[in-house]
Design a protein around this motif. Structure first.
Motif: not given
Length: 176
Positions: A88-89, A92, A127, A150, A152, A156, A158
């Motif tokens: 999510k981003g 990405y 994704t 990464r 969460p 935001k 992401k």
């Protein structure tokens, strides 16, 4: 005694179980798994069920643990475990190139992660990453290694999420 440890493990017809004094090997259509059994645990096979019991009462914590580990082995070789990760981003993306998973996660370089031989990786729509394996421990460890690139973030939303995971969002700074 452990409530979980007392439960019998049902073994499907398609799964072969080999027991020795200190080792158990489970074979099925999705692979072969084996683990060592400590000397305080006894595993017996009766027709199509396995029973885990204690030889000594002072190691009660291992009773439920080894029953669950053996059950995960039986389920893994007969059905397989699967995990889904969602990216999510903005920007990405994920892709499989040969035996590597290539992730674009907002860094100045793509992240290359080697895929273990026991795990099957499938990327859907750039994704969504689907992971499958008969070894639940290895699958969880590989998914955690991917997610560590990464995590969460709460502002935001992401990052790399497990399917169905909810991120508790924070408000952030409020302007005057």
């Amino acid at each position: 005694m452990s409530r979980i440890g007392k439960l019998p493990i049902s073994v499907p017809d398609s799964v072969d179980v080999n027991l020795t004094d200190s080792e158990i090997t489970v074979k099925g259509k999705f692979g072969t798994l084996q683990t060592e059994i400590p000397s305080v645990i006894a595993v017996t096979q009766e027709e199509s069920t396995l029973k885990v019991s204690l030889k000594e009462e002072k190691n009660k914590a291992m009773h439920g643990l080894y029953r669950t580990l053996i059950n995960n082995m039986v389920v893994g070789v007969s059905e397989q475990f699967d995990l889904t990760l969602i990216l999510k981003g903005v920007g990405y993306r994920a892709a499989v190139q040969g035996k590597q998973l290539v992730l674009n996660l907002g860094y100045s370089h793509p992240v290359n992660i080697d895929i273990p031989a026991e795990i099957t990786v499938e990327v859907v729509q750039n994704t969504t990453i689907n992971l499958k394996s008969c070894d639940k421990e290895l699958l969880g460890l590989f998914a955690a290694n991917i997610r560590a690139w990464r995590q969460p973030e709460p502002y935001k939303g992401k990052g790399i999420l497990y399917k169905g995971e909810q991120i508790i969002r924070k408000a952030g700074k409020s302007g005057k």
